[in-house]
Design a protein around this motif. Structure first.
Motif, PDB file in Angstrom:
ATOM      1  N   PRO A 102     -65.218  24.221 -54.894  1.00  0.00           N
ATOM      2  CA  PRO A 102     -64.810  25.290 -55.808  1.00  0.00           C
ATOM      3  C   PRO A 102     -65.955  26.035 -56.471  1.00  0.00           C
ATOM      4  O   PRO A 102     -65.730  27.042 -57.153  1.00  0.00           O
ATOM      5  CB  PRO A 102     -63.992  24.536 -56.865  1.00  0.00           C
ATOM      6  N   VAL A 103     -67.190  25.600 -56.298  1.00  0.00           N
ATOM      7  CA  VAL A 103     -68.313  26.178 -57.029  1.00  0.00           C
ATOM      8  C   VAL A 103     -68.654  27.562 -56.482  1.00  0.00           C
ATOM      9  O   VAL A 103     -68.776  27.748 -55.264  1.00  0.00           O
ATOM     10  CB  VAL A 103     -69.546  25.254 -56.944  1.00  0.00           C
ATOM     11  N   LEU A 104     -68.798  28.528 -57.393  1.00  0.00           N
ATOM     12  CA  LEU A 104     -69.248  29.875 -57.046  1.00  0.00           C
ATOM     13  C   LEU A 104     -70.400  30.246 -57.964  1.00  0.00           C
ATOM     14  O   LEU A 104     -70.399  29.890 -59.139  1.00  0.00           O
ATOM     15  CB  LEU A 104     -68.111  30.889 -57.198  1.00  0.00           C
ATOM     16  N   PRO A 105     -71.379  31.010 -57.450  1.00  0.00           N
ATOM     17  CA  PRO A 105     -71.547  31.383 -56.039  1.00  0.00           C
ATOM     18  C   PRO A 105     -71.960  30.186 -55.190  1.00  0.00           C
ATOM     19  O   PRO A 105     -72.398  29.167 -55.712  1.00  0.00           O
ATOM     20  CB  PRO A 105     -72.639  32.449 -56.088  1.00  0.00           C
ATOM     21  N   ARG A 106     -71.806  30.338 -53.873  1.00  0.00           N
ATOM     22  CA  ARG A 106     -72.113  29.256 -52.947  1.00  0.00           C
ATOM     23  C   ARG A 106     -73.628  29.146 -52.759  1.00  0.00           C
ATOM     24  O   ARG A 106     -74.260  30.026 -52.211  1.00  0.00           O
ATOM     25  CB  ARG A 106     -71.484  29.506 -51.582  1.00  0.00           C
ATOM     26  N   GLN A 107     -74.171  28.044 -53.215  1.00  0.00           N
ATOM     27  CA  GLN A 107     -75.590  27.776 -53.044  1.00  0.00           C
ATOM     28  C   GLN A 107     -75.756  26.784 -51.892  1.00  0.00           C
ATOM     29  O   GLN A 107     -74.924  25.909 -51.698  1.00  0.00           O
ATOM     30  CB  GLN A 107     -76.160  27.218 -54.355  1.00  0.00           C
ATOM     31  N   GLU A 108     -76.817  26.969 -51.116  1.00  0.00           N
ATOM     32  CA  GLU A 108     -76.963  26.224 -49.861  1.00  0.00           C
ATOM     33  C   GLU A 108     -76.906  24.710 -50.033  1.00  0.00           C
ATOM     34  O   GLU A 108     -76.537  23.992 -49.106  1.00  0.00           O
ATOM     35  CB  GLU A 108     -78.275  26.605 -49.160  1.00  0.00           C
ATOM     36  N   GLY A 109     -77.268  24.199 -51.210  1.00  0.00           N
ATOM     37  CA  GLY A 109     -77.258  22.762 -51.433  1.00  0.00           C
ATOM     38  C   GLY A 109     -75.908  22.180 -51.780  1.00  0.00           C
ATOM     39  O   GLY A 109     -75.771  20.951 -51.907  1.00  0.00           O
ATOM     40  N   LEU A 110     -74.883  23.021 -51.905  1.00  0.00           N
ATOM     41  CA  LEU A 110     -73.542  22.525 -52.218  1.00  0.00           C
ATOM     42  C   LEU A 110     -73.004  21.660 -51.085  1.00  0.00           C
ATOM     43  O   LEU A 110     -73.308  21.883 -49.914  1.00  0.00           O
ATOM     44  CB  LEU A 110     -72.573  23.689 -52.443  1.00  0.00           C
ATOM     45  N   ARG A 111     -72.167  20.705 -51.447  1.00  0.00           N
ATOM     46  CA  ARG A 111     -71.543  19.858 -50.430  1.00  0.00           C
ATOM     47  C   ARG A 111     -70.519  20.658 -49.634  1.00  0.00           C
ATOM     48  O   ARG A 111     -69.584  21.222 -50.202  1.00  0.00           O
ATOM     49  CB  ARG A 111     -70.854  18.665 -51.095  1.00  0.00           C
ATOM     50  N   PRO A 112     -70.646  20.725 -48.314  1.00  0.00           N
ATOM     51  CA  PRO A 112     -69.634  21.414 -47.513  1.00  0.00           C
ATOM     52  C   PRO A 112     -68.309  20.648 -47.549  1.00  0.00           C
ATOM     53  O   PRO A 112     -68.296  19.418 -47.455  1.00  0.00           O
ATOM     54  CB  PRO A 112     -70.221  21.404 -46.099  1.00  0.00           C
TER      55      PRO A 112
END
Length: 314
Positions: free
Chosen positions: A126-136
């Motif tokens: 649910p996190v925005l904006p999508r940062q590359e380190g976020l869990r897919p």
């Protein structure tokens, strides 16, 4: 410098081929495409050999990549709904196909491999904006296949010292994007319907958001990456941080076309992500000279191109 573009007769691929041909440092461009979604007409008049066949064919890839300095791997079977309907073809094309391209690049000691992944891999996070380190948190077979593709790419950099650059594309749109098939993306579907005087079909309430990225901004980035030999050991978002709802997109089209557009709502589709927006910090760090095309300007160019095809009877 020889550059190979898989999916070279497709929407992004054909635009990239044109951009590469305009660079004096690039001596030859080779396109690989099985024409399952690409079109021969996208390469009309260009001095580009098309090797027609699947990226799962090692002999075809050997012929394509021999002597290449870079491979830009865009060949894929797109569309979340298509993957929900038929998961295995998406996996074979996107995951196994990417592995096949990486193996060919390794066999021929290609200096750089750029791979197209997708923002869909973020999925239900649910996190925005999508940062590359976020869990897919992928929620469709398409997203899973793209996550596998980028993971293979990063693994090849780690295991074999290959210079790689996996990009996560966000809702790319523009000229040469197909509109008339069951899995067409939203921008060409909307523009095509509007030009035909038909209602625009919106799945869900229309308040879902996307980071629409004009294809010219994408190809500018890819060309810059090829010319400067950019490589990383992780993924990079290729979008610029916009967040536009489908209803806002329709409002922009209404202003461009100078009339109100009819809208009909259909049920939301399985596998679709509710909201998407890129964190572009890493992209801007790596590519400081690349500038995003404003949504209005990109839509105007898309409408103009599609209008020309309508007038030409295509």
């Amino acid at each position: 410098m020889k550059v190979v573009v898989t999916g070279g007769a497709g929407f992004i691929g054909a635009n990239l081929v044109r951009a590469l041909l305009a660079e004096p440092g690039i001596t030859s461009v080779v396109a690989v495409d099985d024409l399952s979604t690409g079109l021969l007409e996208n390469l009309d008049g260009l001095p580009v050999p098309l090797l027609r066949g699947t990226i799962l064919d090692p002999d075809l890839l050997d012929e394509a990549v021999a002597g290449a300095a870079s491979v830009v791997h865009l060949g894929a079977l797109g569309s979340v709904p298509r993957s929900v309907d038929r998961p295995l073809p998406s996996h074979h094309a996107n995951a196994t196909g990417t592995l096949s391209v990486l193996e060919a690049a390794r066999r021929h000691d290609v200096g750089q491999v750029i791979v197209a992944s997708s923002s869909s891999v973020y999925g239900a996070n649910p996190v925005l904006p999508r940062q590359e380190g976020l869990r897919p948190v992928p929620v469709s077979p398409y997203a899973v296949s793209k996550l596998a593709a980028e993971a293979y790419t990063i693994a090849y950099a780690a295991c074999y010292g290959m210079q790689v650059l996996p990009f996560r594309f966000f809702n790319v749109f523009g000229p040469r994007q197909a509109a008339h098939h069951a899995y067409a993306a939203v921008v060409p579907r909307f523009v095509s319907a509007a030009l035909a005087g038909q209602p625009l079909q919106v799945h869900g309430d229309g308040r879902q958001t996307r980071d629409f990225t004009y294809v010219g901004s994408v190809t500018d980035t890819l060309v810059d990456a090829v010319l400067r030999r950019v490589g990383v050991t992780d993924v990079v978002n290729l979008a610029f941080g916009a967040r536009v709802s489908l209803l806002e997109l329709i409002a922009e089209l209404e202003e461009i076309m100078g009339r109100r557009l009819d809208v009909v709502h259909a049920p939301a589709r399985p596998g679709d992500v509710r909201d998407s927006q890129a964190n572009s910090d890493r992209l801007r760090e790596l590519f400081p000279t690349v500038r995003p095309t404003p949504l209005r300007a990109g839509l105007e160019q898309t409408v103009a191109w599609m209008s020309g095809r309508v007038l030409a009877g295509q």
